[in-house]
Design an enzyme around this catalytic site. Structure first.
Site, PDB file in Angstrom:
ATOM      1  N   CYS A 213       0.934  -0.776   0.036  1.00 22.58           N
ATOM      2  CA  CYS A 213      -0.115  -0.315   0.128  1.00 22.58           C
ATOM      3  C   CYS A 213       0.965   0.990  -0.154  1.00 22.58           C
ATOM      4  O   CYS A 213       1.936   1.480   0.053  1.00 22.58           O
ATOM      5  CB  CYS A 213      -1.114  -0.200   1.264  1.00 22.58           C
ATOM      6  SG  CYS A 213      -2.260  -1.490   1.533  1.00 22.58           S
TER       7      CYS A 213
ATOM      8  N   ARG B  15      -4.629   1.454  -0.102  1.00 19.06           N
ATOM      9  CA  ARG B  15      -4.667  -0.005  -0.009  1.00 19.06           C
ATOM     10  C   ARG B  15      -4.707  -1.029  -1.823  1.00 19.06           C
ATOM     11  O   ARG B  15      -5.866  -0.264  -2.446  1.00 19.06           O
ATOM     12  CB  ARG B  15      -6.580  -0.508   0.731  1.00 19.06           C
ATOM     13  CG  ARG B  15      -6.372  -1.676   0.855  1.00 19.06           C
ATOM     14  CD  ARG B  15      -7.623  -1.896   1.328  1.00 19.06           C
ATOM     15  NE  ARG B  15      -8.034  -3.797   1.933  1.00 19.06           N
ATOM     16  CZ  ARG B  15      -9.160  -4.343   1.561  1.00 19.06           C
ATOM     17  NH1 ARG B  15     -10.616  -3.831   2.332  1.00 19.06           N
ATOM     18  NH2 ARG B  15      -8.305  -5.818   2.281  1.00 19.06           N
TER      19      ARG B  15
END
Length: 665
Positions: free
Chosen positions: A2, A53
């Site tokens: 991420c 994410r």
């Protein structure tokens, strides 16, 4: 995998407007995490955390970040993977803990809450950079994995500590005023990359591999700048310590027994890295490292593994046929991208934006393109990176062993050989060599810059002098400022090879190789995993006797011996090639106008950065075919391209209006 960012304010500045910038910082990292965004803030405490994410394990809402621990004490924003999280989860469940999701971040938080942060870090097998906010003590903890696979930049800007996965996010913070670090610039122009212990911008540093920084808001008011803050960093894992201990306690056993042990370790490392809730594959060049990783993937998979190769023949090397043969033998589902030279060159203008510190390792081009190809089919790709540094795969490693034997020759003879290499370097015209009916390996060896670097090695009068010359043979650079003297305190080792391996693992690996892989994969929303850099493999490699690395004039002996269990000899025992990008020829041909424009930009910006007279002389000699100066010119051109890109607006305005408001957990 991420993108993470955060802001910590001094106590006096808590609950003020700078916290609102977290949305811009996080948005600047959207390429690292295309699957969602999360923001968390505690205005009273003066802390804000952001997360982009890329969903890999536990795709449900239970895997979203920033995430709060079950006990409520900690909040984290986490980049990376804890590969042994299932084993840790079972242990924690046996102790009575319960989990709501199936991901590794929740396990990480529980482990820290149960064992403490340093004890937990030492039990994690993975790649990571994370921020952990302790609500009880109001302390921010920043941590980075052992080998430095995942990046984490830290800056002090007025009353704020700002951190992020990439510099482009820090540049979004209000009041950040980027100023070049000229020592870092000189290092980049010499090596082609900014060393991990430096940053291109003043007042910013990278959290070192294997380290932990703990800061409270009250501390920020007393810290005397970024350098002072960096001195507060603690090592929770030390490569120097592991290397020194390994050389003092070398493993004893037969070749077969030690190969069995390595096979077992690598199978575990590969198996753990094949855990994913999304499609997974592997990069396959046909070389020893990637072939070993893919062979162990396929040996532990019930279905054909997806593999990816870039096929590119200009410059004399094309490893795609070898990769295809390896894929056929192993039974993988293989995809090959046939890349034209034009298509390869077309990505060059993108490079400064993607690598937001200047970067000039030309193999970034195929790495970026193979990552782009893989992302069309998978979300995770295993890579063979790390094999050269662990098991001695670079020419300087086996050259060191050969040159060390030549120390017994009379000094006058060695000086004569060195003089001959210099004369040959002056006599060889690169444009003529490129058109001779020679193998790519021979043409590569006859490059004038390589002959220039060989000459002082032949003339070295001691092992220590040979080490210094092998270590510092980066060649001339076009910086106005001299390269700073290195003050690295390397451990004392049992020989020249170990000293070189340590330098590569401590410097070249985190500064070049892992930066290349991280930016190339993350620019495409792809997670890259490196089994050969599992810390258990690294620690085992340091305990191996040197003759299990370099033997019979070549490197990576034990890795090759292992690979013979999975592939026939004809697919293993061939010269190391790699992706040879013909930068020297391109600069005289299709990239000549682009390079001319950048050199004009160097002149327009003055002589603070470059020695302009040297730039002009190198460029003139290169285009006229008198001398191959691509080694000096390419870093200078990539730096100038980056510098012009960095002078523009740090973040596109597109999409900022859609960034969600700050929210709490």
């Amino acid at each position: 995998m991420c993108g993470i960012a955060g802001i910590l304010l001094t106590s006096a500045a808590a609950n003020t407007k700078p916290l609102e910038a977290i949305s811009q910082l996080t948005h600047a990292l959207r390429h690292r995490g295309p699957d969602g965004e999360g923001l968390w803030t505690d205005r009273e405490a003066g802390i804000a955390l952001g997360h982009r994410r890329l969903a890999i394990v536990d795709l449900s809402a239970a895997g979203r970040q920033p995430m709060r621990s079950a006990g409520g004490r900690y909040v984290t924003t986490f980049n990376g993977e804890i590969y042994n999280f299932k084993e840790l989860r079972r242990e924690l469940e046996e102790a009575g803990h319960q989990f709501r999701g199936t991901g590794d971040t929740e396990v990480m938080l529980c482990a820290i809450e149960t064992w403490g942060i340093e004890a937990a870090l030492k039990r994690f097998a993975g790649m990571f950079a994370f921020a952990l906010w302790d609500l009880k003590t109001r302390t921010l903890h920043l941590a980075r994995d052992r080998m430095g696979k995942k990046p984490l930049y830290v800056a002090l800007v007025g009353p704020a500590l700002v951190f992020a996965s990439e510099l482009k996010a820090i540049r979004c913070f209000p009041g950040f005023s980027p100023a070049l670090d000229l020592d870092a610039t000189a290092a980049m122009l010499s090596r082609g990359w900014v060393p991990d212990h430096r940053c291109i911008w003043q007042g910013v540093f990278k959290l070192p591999p294997g380290s932990l920084l703990s800061v409270r808001p009250t501390d920020l008011a007393e810290v005397g700048g970024a350098d002072a803050l960096r001195r507060q960093v603690k090592q929770w894992w030390s490569l120097a310590g592991i290397a020194a201990k390994g050389r003092e306690n070398q493993v004893v056993g037969s070749d077969g027994d030690l190969t069995d042990e390595l096979d077992s370790l690598l199978r575990l490392a590969v198996r753990e890295r094949m855990i994913a809730d999304v499609p997974l594959g592997g990069f396959l060049s046909g070389g020893v490292d990637s072939s070993t990783v893919v062979a162990l993937m396929q040996a532990q998979s019930r279905s054909p593994v997806r593999t990816f190769t870039v096929a590119f023949a200009e410059g004399g090397f094309d490893e795609a046929p070898y990769a295809a043969e390896v894929a056929r033998h192993l039974g993988t589902d293989h995809t090959e991208l046939h890349l034209s030279p034009t298509a390869a060159r077309e990505v060059i203008p993108e490079l400064p934006r993607i690598w937001d510190e200047p970067f000039a390792d030309e193999s970034q081009i195929p790495t970026l393109l193979v990552a782009r190809l893989a992302r069309q089919h998978v979300t995770v790709a295993l890579s063979g990176d790390g094999g050269d540094e662990c098991f001695a795969g670079y020419g300087r490693h086996f050259m060191a062993e050969r040159l060390k034997r030549q120390q017994g020759l009379p000094i006058q003879l060695r000086r004569t050989l060195a003089a001959g290499a210099r004369l040959l370097a002056r006599a060889v015209r690169s444009d003529i060599v490129e058109n001779l009916p020679l193998s790519a390996n021979v043409r590569h060896a006859l490059r004038s810059d390589r002959l220039d670097r060989l000459a002082p090695l032949l003339a070295a009068t001691s092992e220590d002098e040979l080490y210094q010359r092998l270590r510092g043979s980066a060649g001339e650079n076009l910086a106005r400022q001299k390269l700073p003297t290195s003050s690295d305190a390397a451990p004392q080792f049992d020989g020249l090879l170990s000293r070189l391996l340590y330098d590569d693992m401590a410097g070249y690996l985190p500064g070049d190789i892992l930066v290349k892989l991280d930016r190339a994969t993350m620019a495409n929303g792809l997670e890259g995993r490196c089994p050969l850099l599992d810390h258990r493999v690294v620690e085992f490699a340091w305990r191996l006797p040197s003759n299990l690395k370099v033997r019979d004039g070549g490197g990576k002996w034990i890795l090759r011996h292992l690979l013979h269990r999975y592939l026939p000899e004809r697919l293993i025992d061939r010269p190391k090639q790699g992706f040879d990008v013909p930068i020297a020829a391109w600069l005289k041909g299709p990239l000549r106008i682009w390079a001319n424009d950048l050199i004009a930009g160097m002149h327009n910006s003055g002589d603070r950065i470059f020695d302009l007279a040297k730039v002009d002389a190198c460029w003139r000699d290169h285009v006229e075919g008198k001398h191959d100066h691509s080694r000096e010119l390419w870093p200078a051109l990539m730096f100038q391209g980056w510098h012009e890109e960095a002078s523009r607006s740090p973040v596109s305005e597109a999409g900022l209006s859609q960034v969600p408001e700050l929210t709490g957990v």
